[in-house]
Design a protein around this motif. Sequence first.
Motif, PDB file in Angstrom:
ATOM      1  N   GLN A 101      35.050  43.465  44.325  1.00  0.00           N
ATOM      2  CA  GLN A 101      34.860  42.175  44.176  1.00  0.00           C
ATOM      3  C   GLN A 101      34.835  41.335  45.026  1.00  0.00           C
ATOM      4  N   LEU A 102      34.247  40.221  44.835  1.00  0.00           N
ATOM      5  CA  LEU A 102      34.318  39.065  46.059  1.00  0.00           C
ATOM      6  C   LEU A 102      35.847  38.407  46.321  1.00  0.00           C
ATOM      7  N   LYS A 103      35.988  38.113  47.607  1.00  0.00           N
ATOM      8  CA  LYS A 103      37.607  37.758  47.993  1.00  0.00           C
ATOM      9  C   LYS A 103      37.289  36.359  48.565  1.00  0.00           C
ATOM     10  N   SER A 104      38.487  35.681  48.882  1.00  0.00           N
ATOM     11  CA  SER A 104      38.301  34.611  49.666  1.00  0.00           C
ATOM     12  C   SER A 104      37.868  34.601  51.144  1.00  0.00           C
ATOM     13  N   ALA A 105      37.291  33.750  51.666  1.00  0.00           N
ATOM     14  CA  ALA A 105      36.815  33.620  52.959  1.00  0.00           C
ATOM     15  C   ALA A 105      37.881  33.094  53.762  1.00  0.00           C
ATOM     16  N   GLN A 106      37.786  33.801  55.245  1.00  0.00           N
ATOM     17  CA  GLN A 106      38.577  33.640  56.170  1.00  0.00           C
ATOM     18  C   GLN A 106      38.199  32.177  56.874  1.00  0.00           C
ATOM     19  N   PRO A 107      38.989  31.153  57.342  1.00  0.00           N
ATOM     20  CA  PRO A 107      38.501  29.927  57.941  1.00  0.00           C
ATOM     21  C   PRO A 107      37.905  30.098  59.167  1.00  0.00           C
ATOM     22  N   GLY A 108      37.959  31.121  59.924  1.00  0.00           N
ATOM     23  CA  GLY A 108      37.492  31.128  61.522  1.00  0.00           C
ATOM     24  C   GLY A 108      35.784  31.341  61.407  1.00  0.00           C
ATOM     25  N   VAL A 109      35.348  31.990  60.246  1.00  0.00           N
ATOM     26  CA  VAL A 109      33.874  31.838  60.197  1.00  0.00           C
ATOM     27  C   VAL A 109      33.244  30.574  59.916  1.00  0.00           C
ATOM     28  N   ALA A 110      34.014  29.931  59.265  1.00  0.00           N
ATOM     29  CA  ALA A 110      33.654  28.430  59.038  1.00  0.00           C
ATOM     30  C   ALA A 110      33.480  27.720  60.425  1.00  0.00           C
ATOM     31  N   LEU A 111      34.533  27.985  61.424  1.00  0.00           N
ATOM     32  CA  LEU A 111      34.695  27.271  62.725  1.00  0.00           C
ATOM     33  C   LEU A 111      33.232  27.855  63.502  1.00  0.00           C
ATOM     34  N   ILE A 112      32.861  28.898  63.356  1.00  0.00           N
ATOM     35  CA  ILE A 112      31.709  29.473  64.086  1.00  0.00           C
ATOM     36  C   ILE A 112      30.517  28.719  63.517  1.00  0.00           C
ATOM     37  N   ALA A 113      30.295  28.684  62.394  1.00  0.00           N
ATOM     38  CA  ALA A 113      29.026  28.258  61.597  1.00  0.00           C
ATOM     39  C   ALA A 113      29.041  26.656  61.981  1.00  0.00           C
ATOM     40  N   VAL A 114      30.339  25.790  62.127  1.00  0.00           N
ATOM     41  CA  VAL A 114      29.977  24.530  62.270  1.00  0.00           C
ATOM     42  C   VAL A 114      29.648  24.227  63.779  1.00  0.00           C
ATOM     43  N   LYS A 115      30.456  25.081  64.735  1.00  0.00           N
ATOM     44  CA  LYS A 115      30.202  24.819  66.013  1.00  0.00           C
ATOM     45  C   LYS A 115      28.719  25.417  66.320  1.00  0.00           C
ATOM     46  N   ALA A 116      28.309  26.207  66.033  1.00  0.00           N
ATOM     47  CA  ALA A 116      26.942  26.701  66.298  1.00  0.00           C
ATOM     48  C   ALA A 116      25.919  26.027  65.814  1.00  0.00           C
ATOM     49  N   ASN A 117      26.004  25.528  64.575  1.00  0.00           N
ATOM     50  CA  ASN A 117      25.038  24.599  64.071  1.00  0.00           C
ATOM     51  C   ASN A 117      23.554  25.252  63.872  1.00  0.00           C
ATOM     52  N   VAL A 118      23.679  26.257  63.422  1.00  0.00           N
ATOM     53  CA  VAL A 118      22.581  27.023  63.115  1.00  0.00           C
ATOM     54  C   VAL A 118      22.452  27.341  61.600  1.00  0.00           C
ATOM     55  N   PRO A 119      21.232  27.698  61.096  1.00  0.00           N
ATOM     56  CA  PRO A 119      21.178  27.982  59.616  1.00  0.00           C
ATOM     57  C   PRO A 119      21.950  29.338  59.261  1.00  0.00           C
ATOM     58  N   ILE A 120      22.560  29.025  57.942  1.00  0.00           N
ATOM     59  CA  ILE A 120      23.410  30.166  57.589  1.00  0.00           C
ATOM     60  C   ILE A 120      22.493  30.848  56.275  1.00  0.00           C
ATOM     61  N   LEU A 121      22.704  32.010  56.637  1.00  0.00           N
ATOM     62  CA  LEU A 121      21.817  32.958  55.750  1.00  0.00           C
ATOM     63  C   LEU A 121      22.715  33.921  54.888  1.00  0.00           C
ATOM     64  N   PRO A 122      22.812  33.616  53.493  1.00  0.00           N
ATOM     65  CA  PRO A 122      23.843  34.332  52.691  1.00  0.00           C
ATOM     66  C   PRO A 122      23.017  35.626  52.372  1.00  0.00           C
ATOM     67  N   ALA A 123      23.896  36.576  52.155  1.00  0.00           N
ATOM     68  CA  ALA A 123      23.197  37.914  51.507  1.00  0.00           C
ATOM     69  C   ALA A 123      24.208  38.565  50.853  1.00  0.00           C
ATOM     70  N   ARG A 124      23.846  39.242  49.928  1.00  0.00           N
ATOM     71  CA  ARG A 124      24.969  40.077  48.957  1.00  0.00           C
ATOM     72  C   ARG A 124      24.213  41.451  48.960  1.00  0.00           C
ATOM     73  N   VAL A 125      25.339  42.569  48.870  1.00  0.00           N
ATOM     74  CA  VAL A 125      24.845  43.937  48.799  1.00  0.00           C
ATOM     75  C   VAL A 125      25.661  44.521  47.435  1.00  0.00           C
ATOM     76  N   PHE A 126      24.641  45.242  46.901  1.00  0.00           N
ATOM     77  CA  PHE A 126      25.003  45.972  45.491  1.00  0.00           C
ATOM     78  C   PHE A 126      25.128  47.353  45.840  1.00  0.00           C
ATOM     79  N   GLY A 127      25.925  48.275  45.462  1.00  0.00           N
ATOM     80  CA  GLY A 127      25.649  49.501  45.528  1.00  0.00           C
ATOM     81  C   GLY A 127      26.344  50.250  46.648  1.00  0.00           C
ATOM     82  N   THR A 128      26.757  49.604  47.533  1.00  0.00           N
ATOM     83  CA  THR A 128      27.328  50.315  48.725  1.00  0.00           C
ATOM     84  C   THR A 128      28.822  50.698  48.578  1.00  0.00           C
ATOM     85  N   TYR A 129      29.378  49.854  47.516  1.00  0.00           N
ATOM     86  CA  TYR A 129      30.814  50.207  47.085  1.00  0.00           C
ATOM     87  C   TYR A 129      30.757  51.481  46.339  1.00  0.00           C
TER      88      TYR A 129
END
Length: 207
Positions: A127-155
């Motif tokens: 199941q999906l869990k909460s995100a860590q804030p460090g990845v948000a820091l990278i996203a904000v500082k880099a200022n590039v598009p964020i591409l979301p993806a979700r994987v089903f079946g690997t679990y």
Amino acid sequence: MSAKKKPFASQRYRLFYNIVGLELALHRPKIEGRENVPDEGCLIVSNHVSYMDPTTVGWAVAKEIYYLGRKSLFKPPFWNWFLPLCNVLPIDREGHDISGMRRIIKMLQAGDSVLLFPEGTRSPDGQLKSAQPGVALIAVKANVPILPARVFGTYESLSRHTKSLRFHPIRVVIGKPYRPTLPEGRLDREAYDRVAQEMMAHIAELK
């Protein structure tokens, strides 16, 4: 504006990509939304439930990207040589790896694409869990598009509780790139938390 990158800048990565594709063929993979992958550099964020997720997402986006691996994986001589060949970057997950984060930000700003898992580690129950804030820091500082993806079946194929690989069907859904919603005023921990949770919301929307 980020420089555009060729889908496969190196023959080495193309070989790595094709080998992964041969293995994934046994799982009858289905990819949805591949047309959403931007030509320019982007920060790819995905759910994380299996050791298979990095290579599965990397194969799904069909472009050369970089991955993160904990530093301890690089200690054996073979892996210290092999992992960099597969575009895996060492990161210290035990503490605040400031130098590692700066390196990722610079790579994103230079037009590279990097895959991160906002949850930080594999979900124990799929199941999906909460995100860590460090990845948000990278996203904000880099200022590039964020591409979301979700994987089903690997679990089901190889969870952290599975001792052997199972050939379960795999599906990857790729969403549309977006820019994070930045709150007005000073960016504090609470603001980064909101950006991180926004990532998980975008991932959760992918069905």
